[in-house]
Design a protein around this motif. Structure first.
Motif, short mmCIF file in Angstrom:
data_model
loop_
_atom_site.label_atom_id
_atom_site.label_comp_id
_atom_site.label_asym_id
_atom_site.label_seq_id
_atom_site.Cartn_x
_atom_site.Cartn_y
_atom_site.Cartn_z
N TRP A 3 0.84 -1.19 0.00
CA TRP A 3 0.00 0.00 0.00
C TRP A 3 0.87 1.24 0.00
N ARG A 19 -8.76 2.56 -1.42
CA ARG A 19 -9.45 1.81 -0.37
C ARG A 19 -9.08 2.35 1.00
N ARG A 20 -9.88 2.03 2.00
CA ARG A 20 -9.57 2.40 3.38
C ARG A 20 -8.23 1.83 3.79
N GLN A 21 -8.01 0.58 3.46
CA GLN A 21 -6.78 -0.09 3.85
C GLN A 21 -5.55 0.63 3.28
N GLU A 22 -5.63 1.03 2.03
CA GLU A 22 -4.52 1.75 1.40
C GLU A 22 -4.24 3.05 2.14
N ASP A 84 -13.38 7.57 -3.13
CA ASP A 84 -13.88 6.22 -2.94
C ASP A 84 -15.24 6.20 -2.25
N ASP A 112 -16.89 3.19 4.74
CA ASP A 112 -16.66 2.13 3.75
C ASP A 112 -16.85 2.66 2.33
N SER A 113 -16.25 1.97 1.39
CA SER A 113 -16.31 2.34 -0.03
C SER A 113 -17.74 2.39 -0.53
N ASN A 123 -14.82 0.53 -8.31
CA ASN A 123 -14.53 0.24 -6.91
C ASN A 123 -13.20 -0.51 -6.82
N LYS A 125 -12.12 -2.33 -4.56
CA LYS A 125 -12.31 -3.65 -3.96
C LYS A 125 -12.65 -4.70 -4.98
N VAL A 127 -15.60 -5.32 -6.07
CA VAL A 127 -16.92 -5.88 -5.77
C VAL A 127 -17.97 -5.01 -6.39
#
Length: 131
Positions: A3, A19-22, A84, A112-113, A123, A125, A127
């Protein structure tokens, strides 16, 4: 670590979504590096004498250079994170409102995305929205 490298590869890319994680992994790694560098400044300053002062200046300079090098990528990943969730990058400025603005920006960054594709791209993700 991917990331962090992805954010640095997209150095000044304000387009797309993150993304949130990134975002949060980049923020965490930045915080850790900053704390370590400032701790080294404090330790070097505590040594005292000319050698300690020189080391403190060196570590403080490294801290400043690191801050300058990651300033633009940090803003870029923040803007992509806002994209996002379907917000424009201009929502970044809400953080300048004392107290409440920073809290609201934190809530937005933790949201959340937006499922599926939005006006900023697909997206990340991967998804698709279930309709």
């Amino acid at each position: 670590m991917n990331w962090y490298l992805k954010v640095l590869k997209q150095y000044a890319d304000f387009n797309g979504r993150a993304r949130r994680q990134e975002y949060w992994m980049f923020a965490l790694i930045n915080a850790i590096i900053s704390v370590v560098l400032m701790a080294l400044v404090g330790i070097a300053a505590g040594i005292g004498g000319e050698g300690g002062a020189s080391l403190a200046i060196l570590f403080y300079s490294l801290y400043g250079l690191y801050g300058l090098a990651t300033f633009i990528p940090a803003i870029a990943v923040l803007v992509r994170r806002l994209h996002d969730i379907g917000k424009s990058g201009g929502w970044f400025f809400i953080g300048f409102i004392p107290l409440i603005g920073a809290i609201w920006l934190l809530v937005l960054l933790a949201t959340d995305s937006q499922p599926g594709e939005n006006e900023y791209g697909p997206n990340p993700k991967g998804v698709e929205a279930i309709i």
